[in-house]
Design a protein around this motif. Sequence first.
Motif, PDB file in Angstrom:
ATOM      1  N   SER A 185       0.408 -11.431   9.970  1.00  0.00           N
ATOM      2  CA  SER A 185       0.168 -12.342  10.366  1.00  0.00           C
ATOM      3  C   SER A 185      -1.242 -12.499  10.008  1.00  0.00           C
ATOM      4  CB  SER A 185       0.545 -13.187  11.627  1.00  0.00           C
ATOM      5  OG  SER A 185      -0.188 -11.662  12.785  1.00  0.00           O
ATOM      6  N   LYS A 186      -1.753 -11.367  10.303  1.00  0.00           N
ATOM      7  CA  LYS A 186      -3.576 -10.984   9.606  1.00  0.00           C
ATOM      8  C   LYS A 186      -3.824 -11.009   8.217  1.00  0.00           C
ATOM      9  CE  LYS A 186      -3.762  -7.403  12.091  1.00  0.00           C
ATOM     10  NZ  LYS A 186      -4.316  -6.089  13.007  1.00  0.00           N
ATOM     11  N   SER A 187      -2.921  -9.975   7.657  1.00  0.00           N
ATOM     12  CA  SER A 187      -4.015 -10.026   6.172  1.00  0.00           C
ATOM     13  C   SER A 187      -2.735 -10.338   5.237  1.00  0.00           C
ATOM     14  CB  SER A 187      -4.221  -9.205   6.434  1.00  0.00           C
ATOM     15  OG  SER A 187      -3.286  -7.575   6.593  1.00  0.00           O
ATOM     16  N   GLY A 188      -1.219 -11.092   5.647  1.00  0.00           N
ATOM     17  CA  GLY A 188      -0.526 -11.122   4.571  1.00  0.00           C
ATOM     18  C   GLY A 188       0.539  -9.089   4.162  1.00  0.00           C
ATOM     19  N   VAL A 189       1.484 -10.210   3.575  1.00  0.00           N
ATOM     20  CA  VAL A 189       2.382  -9.179   3.054  1.00  0.00           C
ATOM     21  C   VAL A 189       1.397  -7.391   2.580  1.00  0.00           C
ATOM     22  CG1 VAL A 189       4.086  -8.132   1.080  1.00  0.00           C
ATOM     23  CG2 VAL A 189       4.440 -10.242   3.029  1.00  0.00           C
ATOM     24  N   ASP A 190       0.725  -8.178   1.284  1.00  0.00           N
ATOM     25  CA  ASP A 190      -0.436  -7.088   0.828  1.00  0.00           C
ATOM     26  C   ASP A 190      -0.844  -6.611   1.872  1.00  0.00           C
ATOM     27  OD1 ASP A 190       0.648  -7.803  -1.740  1.00  0.00           O
ATOM     28  OD2 ASP A 190      -1.309  -9.352  -2.018  1.00  0.00           O
ATOM     29  N   GLY A 191      -1.170  -7.322   2.354  1.00  0.00           N
ATOM     30  CA  GLY A 191      -2.705  -6.144   4.113  1.00  0.00           C
ATOM     31  C   GLY A 191      -0.706  -5.449   4.676  1.00  0.00           C
ATOM     32  N   LEU A 192       0.405  -5.539   4.858  1.00  0.00           N
ATOM     33  CA  LEU A 192       1.137  -4.423   5.179  1.00  0.00           C
ATOM     34  C   LEU A 192       1.374  -3.644   4.620  1.00  0.00           C
ATOM     35  CD1 LEU A 192       2.829  -3.427   7.483  1.00  0.00           C
ATOM     36  CD2 LEU A 192       4.204  -5.174   6.910  1.00  0.00           C
ATOM     37  N   ILE A 193       1.189  -3.741   2.933  1.00  0.00           N
ATOM     38  CA  ILE A 193       0.918  -3.175   1.813  1.00  0.00           C
ATOM     39  C   ILE A 193       0.164  -1.894   2.120  1.00  0.00           C
ATOM     40  CG2 ILE A 193       1.558  -2.416  -0.410  1.00  0.00           C
ATOM     41  CD1 ILE A 193       3.512  -4.551  -0.608  1.00  0.00           C
ATOM     42  N   LYS A 194      -0.939  -2.255   2.205  1.00  0.00           N
ATOM     43  CA  LYS A 194      -2.183  -1.299   1.947  1.00  0.00           C
ATOM     44  C   LYS A 194      -2.044  -0.895   3.878  1.00  0.00           C
ATOM     45  CE  LYS A 194      -7.388  -2.220   1.579  1.00  0.00           C
ATOM     46  NZ  LYS A 194      -8.465  -3.112   1.346  1.00  0.00           N
ATOM     47  N   THR A 195      -1.838  -1.416   4.848  1.00  0.00           N
ATOM     48  CA  THR A 195      -1.991  -0.585   5.789  1.00  0.00           C
ATOM     49  C   THR A 195      -1.076   0.438   5.489  1.00  0.00           C
ATOM     50  OG1 THR A 195      -2.519  -2.200   7.195  1.00  0.00           O
ATOM     51  CG2 THR A 195      -1.841  -0.282   8.501  1.00  0.00           C
ATOM     52  N   LEU A 196      -0.343   0.264   5.307  1.00  0.00           N
ATOM     53  CA  LEU A 196       1.743   1.460   4.938  1.00  0.00           C
ATOM     54  C   LEU A 196       0.281   2.738   4.050  1.00  0.00           C
ATOM     55  CD1 LEU A 196       4.469  -0.480   5.182  1.00  0.00           C
ATOM     56  CD2 LEU A 196       3.800   1.018   7.334  1.00  0.00           C
ATOM     57  N   ALA A 197       0.305   2.644   3.542  1.00  0.00           N
ATOM     58  CA  ALA A 197      -0.317   3.056   2.323  1.00  0.00           C
ATOM     59  C   ALA A 197      -1.375   3.991   3.002  1.00  0.00           C
ATOM     60  CB  ALA A 197      -0.505   2.133   0.740  1.00  0.00           C
ATOM     61  N   GLU A 198      -2.759   3.359   3.875  1.00  0.00           N
ATOM     62  CA  GLU A 198      -3.353   4.411   3.792  1.00  0.00           C
ATOM     63  C   GLU A 198      -3.233   5.307   5.019  1.00  0.00           C
ATOM     64  OE1 GLU A 198      -5.940   1.025   5.595  1.00  0.00           O
ATOM     65  OE2 GLU A 198      -6.956   0.489   3.595  1.00  0.00           O
ATOM     66  N   LYS A 199      -1.906   5.044   6.279  1.00  0.00           N
ATOM     67  CA  LYS A 199      -1.572   5.752   6.869  1.00  0.00           C
ATOM     68  C   LYS A 199      -0.805   6.473   6.259  1.00  0.00           C
ATOM     69  CE  LYS A 199       0.899   5.700  11.072  1.00  0.00           C
ATOM     70  NZ  LYS A 199       1.834   4.814  12.350  1.00  0.00           N
ATOM     71  N   ASN A 200      -0.039   6.701   5.344  1.00  0.00           N
ATOM     72  CA  ASN A 200       0.934   7.638   4.673  1.00  0.00           C
ATOM     73  C   ASN A 200       0.031   8.544   3.534  1.00  0.00           C
ATOM     74  OD1 ASN A 200       3.064   6.782   5.031  1.00  0.00           O
ATOM     75  ND2 ASN A 200       3.451   5.435   3.692  1.00  0.00           N
ATOM     76  N   LYS A 201      -1.676   8.261   3.753  1.00  0.00           N
ATOM     77  CA  LYS A 201      -2.839   8.978   3.038  1.00  0.00           C
ATOM     78  C   LYS A 201      -3.060  10.003   3.726  1.00  0.00           C
ATOM     79  CE  LYS A 201      -6.087   8.780   0.089  1.00  0.00           C
ATOM     80  NZ  LYS A 201      -7.515   7.737  -0.635  1.00  0.00           N
ATOM     81  N   LYS A 202      -2.701   9.698   5.211  1.00  0.00           N
ATOM     82  CA  LYS A 202      -3.778  10.511   5.888  1.00  0.00           C
ATOM     83  C   LYS A 202      -2.350  11.320   6.411  1.00  0.00           C
ATOM     84  CE  LYS A 202      -6.373   7.095   8.440  1.00  0.00           C
ATOM     85  NZ  LYS A 202      -7.040   5.861   8.941  1.00  0.00           N
TER      86      LYS A 202
END
Length: 213
Positions: A185-202
């Motif tokens: 709702s905040k940043s679309g599906v692409d935003g969710l993908i980016k958030t998960l990718a950043e978490k996985n990188k950490k």
Amino acid sequence: MKLVKQLLGAAAMAFALSAQAAAPANEAPDALVKRISQEVLEVAKADKEIQAGNQNRVMDLVESKILPYVDFERMTALAAGRHWRDATAEQKKLLSAEFRTLLIYTYSGALSQVKNETVEFKALRAQPSDTEVEVRSQVNVARGEPVMLNYRVAKGPAGWKIYDINVLGAWLVETYKGSFASEISKSGVDGLIKTLAEKNKKLASKPIKAASK
């Protein structure tokens, strides 16, 4: 309690450990879950490198033995809810991959902490013709009350696969559904993908035991 939930999450996924060959086509879903759970727990308890948190050893176990029996695409679709229908094929592919990676890190961290737990299975409530069933069990820990651990399993062309887990009364898909919807709702599906990718990188940069916290 957080550590217990993570450990139980690993036990829930443990049913997916298989021999090099595929499971017998006529094997009942509860028999499959029981057999594989026992096998993976035995490996986790006996392997000193897994117990020590050897990242490569644990990740290899998850990647080679667990993933073939988990329907990550269906899990992702259910967690994304109505937004899944509107996602492009590429977005679905990327979202499933990042969610899969996130769960791998979670379960890898938990596997390194398996000690003396045992799993007790309940009688299967299903008809022979059912293609979706719930396999019920409880995890017995050295200290504390037994904890409910149930699985939703569906039969497809490749056999039985898990698509949801209930630990301590909470279904995994529902747990992620709220956070997925909020991020979309905040940043679309692409935003969710980016958030998960950043978490996985950490998580990738941390030792396995640290990643499970």
